[in-house]
Design a protein around this motif. Sequence first.
Motif, PDB file in Angstrom:
ATOM      1  N   ARG A   1       0.841  -1.201   0.000  1.00  0.00           N
ATOM      2  CA  ARG A   1       0.000   0.000   0.000  1.00  0.00           C
ATOM      3  C   ARG A   1       0.871   1.245   0.000  1.00  0.00           C
ATOM      4  O   ARG A   1       1.845   1.330   0.757  1.00  0.00           O
ATOM      5  CB  ARG A   1      -0.904   0.003   1.239  1.00  0.00           C
ATOM      6  CG  ARG A   1      -1.977   1.065   1.176  1.00  0.00           C
ATOM      7  CD  ARG A   1      -2.824   1.062   2.429  1.00  0.00           C
ATOM      8  NE  ARG A   1      -2.131   1.728   3.536  1.00  0.00           N
ATOM      9  CZ  ARG A   1      -2.691   2.002   4.698  1.00  0.00           C
ATOM     10  NH1 ARG A   1      -3.920   1.633   4.944  1.00  0.00           N
ATOM     11  NH2 ARG A   1      -2.021   2.612   5.649  1.00  0.00           N
ATOM     12  N   PHE A   2       0.525   2.198  -0.853  1.00  0.00           N
ATOM     13  CA  PHE A   2       1.290   3.436  -0.916  1.00  0.00           C
ATOM     14  C   PHE A   2       0.343   4.571  -1.269  1.00  0.00           C
ATOM     15  O   PHE A   2      -0.633   4.386  -1.993  1.00  0.00           O
ATOM     16  CB  PHE A   2       2.419   3.338  -1.953  1.00  0.00           C
ATOM     17  CG  PHE A   2       3.497   4.362  -1.751  1.00  0.00           C
ATOM     18  CD1 PHE A   2       4.452   4.196  -0.766  1.00  0.00           C
ATOM     19  CD2 PHE A   2       3.542   5.510  -2.522  1.00  0.00           C
ATOM     20  CE1 PHE A   2       5.440   5.140  -0.570  1.00  0.00           C
ATOM     21  CE2 PHE A   2       4.522   6.457  -2.328  1.00  0.00           C
ATOM     22  CZ  PHE A   2       5.480   6.274  -1.344  1.00  0.00           C
ATOM     23  N   ASP A   3       0.627   5.735  -0.748  1.00  0.00           N
ATOM     24  CA  ASP A   3      -0.254   6.894  -0.867  1.00  0.00           C
ATOM     25  C   ASP A   3       0.108   7.686  -2.122  1.00  0.00           C
ATOM     26  O   ASP A   3       1.236   8.181  -2.257  1.00  0.00           O
ATOM     27  CB  ASP A   3      -0.077   7.758   0.391  1.00  0.00           C
ATOM     28  CG  ASP A   3      -1.101   8.872   0.486  1.00  0.00           C
ATOM     29  OD1 ASP A   3      -1.526   9.373  -0.570  1.00  0.00           O
ATOM     30  OD2 ASP A   3      -1.440   9.254   1.611  1.00  0.00           O
ATOM     31  N   VAL A   4      -0.850   7.822  -3.051  1.00  0.00           N
ATOM     32  CA  VAL A   4      -0.564   8.523  -4.298  1.00  0.00           C
ATOM     33  C   VAL A   4      -0.228   9.995  -4.048  1.00  0.00           C
ATOM     34  O   VAL A   4       0.507  10.614  -4.828  1.00  0.00           O
ATOM     35  CB  VAL A   4      -1.746   8.387  -5.290  1.00  0.00           C
ATOM     36  CG1 VAL A   4      -2.948   9.172  -4.840  1.00  0.00           C
ATOM     37  CG2 VAL A   4      -1.323   8.807  -6.694  1.00  0.00           C
ATOM     38  N   ASP A   5      -0.725  10.571  -2.962  1.00  0.00           N
ATOM     39  CA  ASP A   5      -0.378  11.959  -2.644  1.00  0.00           C
ATOM     40  C   ASP A   5       1.114  12.114  -2.404  1.00  0.00           C
ATOM     41  O   ASP A   5       1.713  13.146  -2.727  1.00  0.00           O
ATOM     42  CB  ASP A   5      -1.157  12.440  -1.422  1.00  0.00           C
ATOM     43  CG  ASP A   5      -2.647  12.624  -1.715  1.00  0.00           C
ATOM     44  OD1 ASP A   5      -2.980  12.859  -2.890  1.00  0.00           O
ATOM     45  OD2 ASP A   5      -3.447  12.530  -0.779  1.00  0.00           O
ATOM     46  N   HIS A   6       1.737  11.077  -1.810  1.00  0.00           N
ATOM     47  CA  HIS A   6       3.189  11.128  -1.598  1.00  0.00           C
ATOM     48  C   HIS A   6       3.939  11.095  -2.934  1.00  0.00           C
ATOM     49  O   HIS A   6       4.978  11.733  -3.085  1.00  0.00           O
ATOM     50  CB  HIS A   6       3.645   9.960  -0.719  1.00  0.00           C
ATOM     51  CG  HIS A   6       3.190  10.051   0.700  1.00  0.00           C
ATOM     52  ND1 HIS A   6       3.273  11.222   1.431  1.00  0.00           N
ATOM     53  CD2 HIS A   6       2.647   9.132   1.533  1.00  0.00           C
ATOM     54  CE1 HIS A   6       2.802  11.005   2.650  1.00  0.00           C
ATOM     55  NE2 HIS A   6       2.402   9.749   2.734  1.00  0.00           N
ATOM     56  N   VAL A   7       3.411  10.332  -3.891  1.00  0.00           N
ATOM     57  CA  VAL A   7       4.043  10.278  -5.212  1.00  0.00           C
ATOM     58  C   VAL A   7       3.982  11.649  -5.874  1.00  0.00           C
ATOM     59  O   VAL A   7       4.974  12.169  -6.385  1.00  0.00           O
ATOM     60  CB  VAL A   7       3.344   9.227  -6.105  1.00  0.00           C
ATOM     61  CG1 VAL A   7       4.048   9.153  -7.462  1.00  0.00           C
ATOM     62  CG2 VAL A   7       3.333   7.863  -5.426  1.00  0.00           C
ATOM     63  N   LEU A   8       2.812  12.257  -5.858  1.00  0.00           N
ATOM     64  CA  LEU A   8       2.624  13.552  -6.505  1.00  0.00           C
ATOM     65  C   LEU A   8       3.433  14.652  -5.838  1.00  0.00           C
ATOM     66  O   LEU A   8       3.889  15.584  -6.492  1.00  0.00           O
ATOM     67  CB  LEU A   8       1.137  13.918  -6.493  1.00  0.00           C
ATOM     68  CG  LEU A   8       0.252  13.082  -7.403  1.00  0.00           C
ATOM     69  CD1 LEU A   8      -1.211  13.290  -7.078  1.00  0.00           C
ATOM     70  CD2 LEU A   8       0.513  13.409  -8.865  1.00  0.00           C
TER      71      LEU A   8
END
Length: 363
Positions: A348-355
Motif C-alpha cells: 500500500r502506498f499513498d498517491v499523494d506522496h508520489v505527486l
Amino acid sequence: MQLPINPPVEPMLAKSVPQLPSADGMTYEPKWDGFRCIVFRDGDEVELASRGGKTMTRYFPEVVAQVKRQFPTRCAIDGELILIRRDGPDGAPRLDFELLSQRIHPAASRVRMLAETTPADFVAFDVLALDDESLVDLEYPARRARLAAALKDTVAPVHLTPVTTDPETARRWFEIFEGAGLDGVIAKPADLPYTPGKRLMFKVKHARTADVVVAGFRWHKSGPVVGSLLLGLYDEAGTLHHVGVCASFTAARRAELLDELAPYRSDVVDHPWVGGDETSGQRIPGAPSRWTGTKNLEWVPLRPELVAEVGYDAMEGDRFRHTAQFVRWRPDRQPRSCGYAQLDRPIRFDVDHVLAGDPTATA
C-alpha cells in the motif's frame, strides 16, 4: 486556436522493455494509469486531446477550468488525466482507472455531476509549445526545465510529475508506486526530442502469472472459432468471480481451442455464472457497458473444470486490469485451488506522496 503546434497531435509513445534501461542522462518518471492527454490552450480556448486525437474537453469541465486558472496563456502540454480515490477500503488515496472511465458519458447532466463528485487531476510530464515557440526539437532535459518553470506555481489538482536520473531510485519507485495505483516506470533518453507517434521512450510494467478457471468463451467475430476465454477466480466463500479474458490468439490457435474446449461444453449443470446476479456481489460476464455499447456479449458456458496459467500486469479491484495472456493449460491444478490468495498484492502506498515527491518514496 493559433499555437506553434495545434491539434490533432499524436503523443510520443513508449515501447515495452523487460528491465529498466540505464544510460548517461536517462531520466525516469512514474507511469501514470489514466487517460493520456495533450492540453492545448490559446487564451480562453482549451482543448483536451486524447491519445487517438479525439476531444475529451466536454467530459472534464473541471480540468478545463484549472487549465485556464493555472496554465500558461498559450501552451501545449502533454500529460495524464488521473482520478484519485480517497475512500478506498484501506484508506490510502490511490488511482482508480475504473472511476475515471465512468467520466466518459454522453449525458451533459451526468458529466456535470461527475465533475463535481469524482473530479479528475492532471499530471504534466512534457511540453510541446510555450507562447509562440515550438519546443519539440529540444532535448528532453531542456523541455523538462521549461515545463518546470512554466508550472512552478501550480497546485493540486494540477501536478508536475516527479523525475529522477538515479536508476536505483527508479527501481524503488517501480517496487512501491504500484501500491498507489501507478502502472510502472517510464525512461526517457537524454537526447530525446518530442517526436509525435514514435515509440522512442521506454516503459517497464509489472508482469505476473496466475492460475485461473476457464469457465466459458465467446465466439470470434470472424466465424465459428474461439474469440476469448472467460476467466474466473474463487473467493474465500467459494464463489467463482469473472475476472477477465484471454483474447490474443492466432487464427489457427482459435480453431484448436474450439476442439480443446469441446469436451467441457456438454453436461453443463448449475453453472456458477448462469443466472447470477451482480447485485449479490458476484462478478459475472455478459454485462454491457458504455465501452462495449451494442457489441455482442453472449458467451458459451463451460464446465468449470479447466485451469489455465495466464499472464497479467495488474489488478483493478477484483479483476484483471487488462486482457490476460494465455501461457499454458494446468491439468495438474484443481479449479477450487484457483483463488485470489495466489495474487501478488502490491504494498500500500499513498498517491499523494508520489505527486508531492515525498522523500520517503525514494528511500
